[in-house]
Design a protein around this motif. Structure first.
Motif, PDB file in Angstrom:
ATOM      1  N   ALA A 449       0.852  -1.189   0.000  1.00  0.00           N
ATOM      2  CA  ALA A 449       0.000   0.000   0.000  1.00  0.00           C
ATOM      3  C   ALA A 449       0.880   1.229   0.000  1.00  0.00           C
ATOM      4  CB  ALA A 449      -0.906   0.013   1.218  1.00  0.00           C
ATOM      5  N   GLN A 450       0.376   2.249  -0.632  1.00  0.00           N
ATOM      6  CA  GLN A 450       1.117   3.496  -0.720  1.00  0.00           C
ATOM      7  C   GLN A 450       0.175   4.645  -0.411  1.00  0.00           C
ATOM      8  OE1 GLN A 450       3.144   3.805  -4.434  1.00  0.00           O
ATOM      9  NE2 GLN A 450       4.100   5.758  -3.936  1.00  0.00           N
ATOM     10  N   ARG A 451       0.718   5.704   0.135  1.00  0.00           N
ATOM     11  CA  ARG A 451      -0.129   6.854   0.424  1.00  0.00           C
ATOM     12  C   ARG A 451      -0.652   7.469  -0.854  1.00  0.00           C
ATOM     13  NH1 ARG A 451       2.252  10.174   5.379  1.00  0.00           N
ATOM     14  NH2 ARG A 451       2.283   8.467   6.843  1.00  0.00           N
ATOM     15  N   GLY A 452      -1.848   8.057  -0.753  1.00  0.00           N
ATOM     16  CA  GLY A 452      -2.447   8.686  -1.923  1.00  0.00           C
ATOM     17  C   GLY A 452      -1.968  10.116  -2.080  1.00  0.00           C
ATOM     18  N   HIS A 453      -2.679  10.838  -2.932  1.00  0.00           N
ATOM     19  CA  HIS A 453      -2.322  12.226  -3.169  1.00  0.00           C
ATOM     20  C   HIS A 453      -3.500  13.108  -2.813  1.00  0.00           C
ATOM     21  CE1 HIS A 453       1.448  11.289  -5.047  1.00  0.00           C
ATOM     22  NE2 HIS A 453       0.833  10.256  -5.608  1.00  0.00           N
ATOM     23  N   SER A 458      -2.790  11.573   3.509  1.00  0.00           N
ATOM     24  CA  SER A 458      -2.371  10.990   4.779  1.00  0.00           C
ATOM     25  C   SER A 458      -2.924   9.583   4.950  1.00  0.00           C
ATOM     26  CB  SER A 458      -2.787  11.881   5.944  1.00  0.00           C
ATOM     27  OG  SER A 458      -4.140  11.675   6.258  1.00  0.00           O
ATOM     28  N   LEU A 459      -3.539   9.075   3.911  1.00  0.00           N
ATOM     29  CA  LEU A 459      -4.118   7.734   3.997  1.00  0.00           C
ATOM     30  C   LEU A 459      -3.411   6.805   3.016  1.00  0.00           C
ATOM     31  CD1 LEU A 459      -7.845   8.785   3.934  1.00  0.00           C
ATOM     32  CD2 LEU A 459      -6.672   7.749   5.856  1.00  0.00           C
ATOM     33  N   TYR A 460      -3.341   5.533   3.389  1.00  0.00           N
ATOM     34  CA  TYR A 460      -2.847   4.548   2.433  1.00  0.00           C
ATOM     35  C   TYR A 460      -3.996   4.188   1.513  1.00  0.00           C
ATOM     36  CZ  TYR A 460       1.468   4.508   4.850  1.00  0.00           C
ATOM     37  OH  TYR A 460       2.662   4.912   5.370  1.00  0.00           O
ATOM     38  N   SER A 461      -3.894   4.638   0.269  1.00  0.00           N
ATOM     39  CA  SER A 461      -5.054   4.497  -0.609  1.00  0.00           C
ATOM     40  C   SER A 461      -4.706   3.914  -1.978  1.00  0.00           C
ATOM     41  CB  SER A 461      -5.728   5.858  -0.782  1.00  0.00           C
ATOM     42  OG  SER A 461      -4.822   6.759  -1.365  1.00  0.00           O
ATOM     43  N   ASP A 462      -3.422   3.619  -2.235  1.00  0.00           N
ATOM     44  CA  ASP A 462      -3.046   2.961  -3.495  1.00  0.00           C
ATOM     45  C   ASP A 462      -2.643   1.530  -3.153  1.00  0.00           C
ATOM     46  OD1 ASP A 462      -1.433   5.643  -5.355  1.00  0.00           O
ATOM     47  OD2 ASP A 462      -3.290   5.561  -4.225  1.00  0.00           O
ATOM     48  N   PRO A 479       2.153 -10.021  -7.957  1.00  0.00           N
ATOM     49  CA  PRO A 479       1.314  -8.828  -8.145  1.00  0.00           C
ATOM     50  C   PRO A 479       0.702  -8.812  -9.544  1.00  0.00           C
ATOM     51  CG  PRO A 479       3.516  -8.223  -7.387  1.00  0.00           C
ATOM     52  CD  PRO A 479       3.563  -9.670  -7.754  1.00  0.00           C
ATOM     53  N   VAL A 480      -0.570  -8.468  -9.622  1.00  0.00           N
ATOM     54  CA  VAL A 480      -1.222  -8.385 -10.929  1.00  0.00           C
ATOM     55  C   VAL A 480      -1.833  -7.021 -11.201  1.00  0.00           C
ATOM     56  CG1 VAL A 480      -1.696 -10.837 -11.259  1.00  0.00           C
ATOM     57  CG2 VAL A 480      -3.311  -9.438  -9.958  1.00  0.00           C
ATOM     58  N   GLY A 481      -1.813  -6.132 -10.212  1.00  0.00           N
ATOM     59  CA  GLY A 481      -2.389  -4.819 -10.501  1.00  0.00           C
ATOM     60  C   GLY A 481      -2.377  -3.916  -9.300  1.00  0.00           C
ATOM     61  N   LYS A 482      -2.837  -2.710  -9.545  1.00  0.00           N
ATOM     62  CA  LYS A 482      -2.841  -1.676  -8.522  1.00  0.00           C
ATOM     63  C   LYS A 482      -4.161  -0.917  -8.661  1.00  0.00           C
ATOM     64  CE  LYS A 482       0.276   1.924  -6.962  1.00  0.00           C
ATOM     65  NZ  LYS A 482       1.523   2.610  -7.172  1.00  0.00           N
ATOM     66  N   PHE A 544      -8.128  -0.743 -15.966  1.00  0.00           N
ATOM     67  CA  PHE A 544      -9.136  -0.085 -15.163  1.00  0.00           C
ATOM     68  C   PHE A 544      -9.531  -0.887 -13.923  1.00  0.00           C
ATOM     69  CE2 PHE A 544     -13.566   1.985 -15.163  1.00  0.00           C
ATOM     70  CZ  PHE A 544     -13.081   3.112 -14.552  1.00  0.00           C
ATOM     71  N   PRO A 545      -8.551  -1.350 -13.144  1.00  0.00           N
ATOM     72  CA  PRO A 545      -8.919  -2.129 -11.962  1.00  0.00           C
ATOM     73  C   PRO A 545      -9.428  -1.234 -10.834  1.00  0.00           C
ATOM     74  CG  PRO A 545      -6.552  -1.889 -12.084  1.00  0.00           C
ATOM     75  CD  PRO A 545      -7.110  -1.154 -13.275  1.00  0.00           C
TER      76      PRO A 545
END
Ligand SMILES: [Zn+2]
Ligand SMILES: [Zn+2]
Lengths: 573, 370
Positions: A449-453, A458-462, A479-482, A544-545
């Motif tokens: 997980a990665q922080r969003g923009h 301030s949230l892990y949203s990716d 891994p197959v997608g994000k 488009f996942p």
């Protein structure tokens, strides 16, 4: 600049559309020219400064702060401009003993005072940025930052890095201008292209002090008509006999306009390509622009889909992406990715506004128009037989069986348009429907997980997710997608909490979360299609996942295997 | 006995005086805990926030105000025996001397100085340096080891003067006279400080409060902090008759998003907290009017305070410890994070997220407050 910064600050927090409008209208009413015109340009995204890259900002803050403290702060805040705005050193604190840490922090607001530069106006900022050469830029920006408070610095940095996202669309900003004079926002849209910041003639007209700046453009943008998604309950109420059906192509919706201003010679024709939001993307498509320019039969405005065609076949959206978001293109790129327009509608022809005609009438005009063109870069989007819901359902499920032919893979679904529908800007309920194909879903395991923009910084949203691969007993996740959307705000905070509590590793902004056979989180991911991709470890790229459901109930060992996706990929090709 | 003490004092190191245990910071020669996280025989409590002042201890030593706050929040029987500490008056506990000093955080909040064998440790609890009409101001105490929080321990946290933020709130009330202003504020400290600041700014209209704040508001009045005309938000038929247009309503932060808040037509949602400095935080909570008002020291004040105590060793209890430890180390001080899990600036979230905090303690990389 401070008044503009205040506006941006309020807009950024204000969720209500009407309140946003009131705030902007009040600003436009109270702020004199040319300041408000530059603000309008900023809000509509009509400004860009080639010189002010984030690198300049980073260098400025690096000279003034400890790198470790900056890194920790940036990681926390998640947004470069905001971090710099908050960390920028204020003047030395008045009356404080020296032990206070002047480099990393000092009172800004409390003691901003006399020997400090005055805050710049927005007009000054924009004029200076346009005129200033690159080497002088850092000094200039630093001086402005010294003169502004936290909010002012944030607004300035957002502005000059082109990241002004305050939840205001260009349309809403234009609506606020329209409200100054009780006008319809579409009236602004139609004169918009051809006008430039600071828009003094526009404000004069809206406020009843000047002529309509008409004819400023021979190639105006016309706000497009959009469709609602077809709901199951609509099906029972609607009679297919009232509708024309056509394919919804998987490209980007555009408007191609060609014409010449009254009194100008035939040779002075202009051509523009607009996105559905009115963004002028002509610069990225000289091949299309030239084809239209050299085709005298094209005098009007087409609503259509921008596609890439190779050997008469529509290419996937991924291919089209190679040509998007470019200000200029090379001949090689144009040869490899030839641009094409598939026409849906004809909005104007030889100065005549056709939008008042019913769809059926416009369609006849469109067919004649496209047939008369010399260029092969524009063709007609075919109609689909719409005799019954059964026929439409079958066509949607299997476009190839209903005339979709070799291009069936580039069909996103069906569009249903009432025969009698006039072309109404916006998204009126009733005349047009879109009916997308069912997406596919896969159960995958959350891996990273990665922080969003922006709002989510301030949230892990990716979220990166994977499926199982390898022989039984030795399977591993690949891994197959994000995905970074598809969930509600409530689900996002649950996901964020899960990530924070399940972190096993950190790589910069990325966290690896627990993902074993018996511990971890399963996500149901919906997607539009698959593509084989040697660049990805799994060999598969997902189109488009998005997260359709969080399967708190499902143990990771029961997530899908790569073979499931591989079979799907083979089946479609 | 005297000889024994002498030996003790010569070998006394800070970690002999105060050690970290699962229940929190423990002083072996004095046989007491400070702000323990679970019930213990003898506890010294810095202030009444629920992450520091928990019920169920045997004996509790705290300021009169903190004892009164604990009785209101946890019930009269919140501990076995209680003893009031007087600010500035040294007391002997076992082999150590203990003195309470004001911390400026909330009413009754105190720092605790522990002395033995020539070693002085100050545990500051939570503190702030900005003037607050509802409590005694912080005093820097000279010490060898300063134990500090770091809730806002990043240079991005620079709290503006609270009166300026209150002025913004009043501006908004003037701008939207037809709407109510629903202000999220922690029930202990922040709500009363806002009330006092609003009064100081000349706002004399009744202030409405959520029922959960009623007893603490009354307690502040009883303890000599005037807050003006405070009214509980009415319920039932009376609520329907009340117009909240132009009113300010104080409520616990979570209440702004609960059904309770639906009785107010189209309110402006505000939240008074140091977290409001960071936009993503404010938006995440659906706040429309973020007010940067904090009862914790900001970055500047953390650093200033560290310097003013003259301490050569800094222990950071909770919050953004990494940055403060780095800053101290750069200045040649010995600094270490204690990673005390269970303290949070957000007392209500702390209670609700008790499970989350426990889970985070198992991931050593994670030490941010929830
Ligand atoms: Zn506290
Ligand atoms: Zn605390």
């Amino acid at each position: 600049m401070n008044r503009f910064a205040e506006l941006l600050d309020r807009l950024a927090y204000e969720p209500r559309r009407n309140a946003k409008l009131r705030l902007m209208t009040a600003y436009f009413r109270e702020t004199p020219d040319p300041e408000r015109g530059f603000a309008l340009a900023a809000l509509t995204g009509a400004l860009s400064f080639a010189n002010a890259k984030p690198g300049v900002i980073r260098a400025l803050i690096a000279e003034r702060t400890d790198p470790v403290l900056f890194a920790l702060s940036y990681d926390y805040v998640g947004d470069l401009s905001e971090t710099v705005a908050l960390m920028w050193p204020g003047p030395p604190p008045a009356g404080r003993p020296d032990p206070s840490p002047q480099r990393e922090g000092s009172r800004g607001l409390a003691s901003r005072g006399h020997n400090h530069p005055p805050a710049p106006t927005l007009t000054e900022v924009i004029e200076a940025l346009t005129a200033t050469l690159k080497p002088d830029l850092p000094h200039l920006i630093a001086g402005w930052l010294d003169g502004l408070d936290e909010t002012g610095r944030w607004a300035l940095l957002k502005l000059i890095t082109g990241g002004l996202r305050v939840g205001v669309s260009a349309r809403l900003a234009k609506t606020a201008v329209a409200e100054l004079g009780g006008l319809d926002p579409d009236a602004i849209e139609e004169v918009w292209h051809g006008l430039e910041a600071p828009y003094e003639p526009l404000f004069a007209w809206v406020e009843g002090r000047g002529e309509k700046p008409e004819g400023a453009s021979a190639v105006p943008f016309r706000p497009p008509m959009l469709a609602h998604a077809l709901e199951e309950m609509d099906v029972a109420k609607l009679d297919p006999a009232d509708f024309s059906a056509e394919w919804k192509w998987d490209g980007i919706r555009i408007q191609a306009v060609a014409g010449s201003r009254q009194g100008q010679r035939e040779g002075r024709r202009q051509v523009r390509l607009y996105t559905r939001t009115g963004e002028d993307i002509s610069g990225g498509f000289p091949d299309l622009i030239e084809a239209i320019l050299l085709d005298p039969a094209f005098d009007g405005a087409i609503d259509g889909e921008l596609l890439i065609m190779r050997d008469g076949l529509v290419q996937s959206f991924n291919v089209l992406q190679q040509r998007l978001n470019r200000k200029s293109v090379t001949p090689k790129l144009m040869a490899e990715y030839p641009a094409h327009i598939r026409a849906y509608d004809l909005l104007a022809q030889a100065g005549e506004d056709l939008r008042v005609l019913p769809f059926r009438g416009r369609r006849e005009r469109l067919e004649a128009f496209v047939t008369g063109l010399a260029t092969s870069r524009i063709d007609l989007s075919p109609l689909v037989p719409a005799a019954s819901w059964e026929a439409l359902t079958a066509a949607r499920a299997d476009p190839a069986s209903a005339g979709g032919g070799a291009d069936a893979a580039a069909i996103e679904g069906l569009m249903l348009k009432r025969h009698d529908s006039t072309y109404v800007p916006g998204r009126p309920k009733g005349p047009w429907f879109k009916w997308k194909r069912d997406p596919h879903t896969v159960d995958a395991v959350l891996m990273y997980a990665q922080r969003g923009h922006g709002k989510r910084s301030s949230l892990y949203s990716d979220f990166t997710f994977g499926v199982w691969r390898g022989p039984e007993g030795e399977e591993e996740l690949v891994p197959v997608g994000k995905a970074y959307f598809g969930f509600t705000d409530e689900e996002l905070s649950q996901l964020d909490r899960f990530v924070r509590q399940s972190t096993i590793n950190r790589f910069g902004p990325v966290r690896e979360v627990v993902h074993g056979r018996d511990s971890g989180l399963v996500l149901e991911v919906a997607f539009e299609g698959l593509q084989s991709s040697p660049r990805h470890k799994s060999g598969i790229a997902m189109r488009f996942p998005r997260i359709s459901r969080i399967r708190w109930d499902k143990p990771p060992r029961e997530a899908d295997r790569i073979e499931f996706l591989e079979a799907l990929l083979r089946g479609r090709n | 006995m005297a000889a024994e003490r002498l030996i003790l004092s010569r070998t006394m190191r800070p970690t002999d005086l105060l050690t970290l245990t699962p229940a929190g910071l423990y002083c072996p020669p004095g046989d007491f805990y400070i702000d323990p996280l679970r019930p213990v025989p003898r506890a010294l409590i810095t202030h009444g926030h629920s992450d520091h002042a928990r019920p169920g201890h045997g004996a509790v030593l705290a300021t009169t105000e903190t004892l009164a706050i604990m009785a209101v929040r946890c019930g009269e029987g919140f501990c076995g025996t209680r003893q009031a500490a007087v600010l500035g008056e040294p007391m002997r506990l076992g082999d150590v001397t203990v003195t309470f000093y004001p911390a400026g955080h909330v009413l009754g909040s105190a720092q605790i100085l522990i002395e033995a064998g020539g070693c002085r440790i100050v545990n500051s609890g939570d503190y702030k340096r900005e003037p607050d009409p509802t409590c005694t101001p912080f005093e820097p105490i000279a010490c060898d080891v300063f134990i500090t929080e770091a809730t806002f321990g990043l240079p991005v946290f620079r709290h503006p003067p609270a009166r300026d933020e209150v002025a913004r709130l009043l501006d908004s009330v003037a701008l939207f006279p037809e709407r109510s202003h629903l202000v999220g504020a922690y029930s202990l400290g922040k709500a009363q400080r806002l009330a006092a600041l609003l009064r100081a700014a000349g706002h004399d209209a009744p202030l409405y409060i959520h029922g959960a704040m009623e007893r603490l508001m009354a307690l502040y009045e009883t303890l000599g902090v005037p807050l003006g005309d405070i009214r509980k938000v009415p319920t039932g038929k009376e609520a329907a008759r009340t117009s909240f247009a132009g009113s300010i309503i104080l409520c616990p932060p979570s209440a702004t998003q609960e059904i309770w808040s639906r009785r107010f037509a189209d309110p402006v949602t505000a939240f008074a907290s140091g977290w409001m400095r960071v936009r993503a935080r404010a938006r995440q909570r659906g706040v429309e009017l973020p007010l940067v008002v904090s009862d914790h020291a900001d970055w500047e004040d953390l650093c200033t305070t560290v310097c003013e105590t003259g301490a050569s060793e800094i222990w950071v209890t909770h919050g953004e410890a990494d940055a403060l430890v780095h800053w101290c180390t750069n200045r040649g001080l010995t600094a270490k994070p204690l990673h005390l899990i269970g303290y949070s600036d957000d007392e209500e979230a702390a209670a609700a997220d008790g499970v989350a905090a426990a889970a985070e303690s198992e991931a050593p990389a994670e030490n941010k407050p929830s």
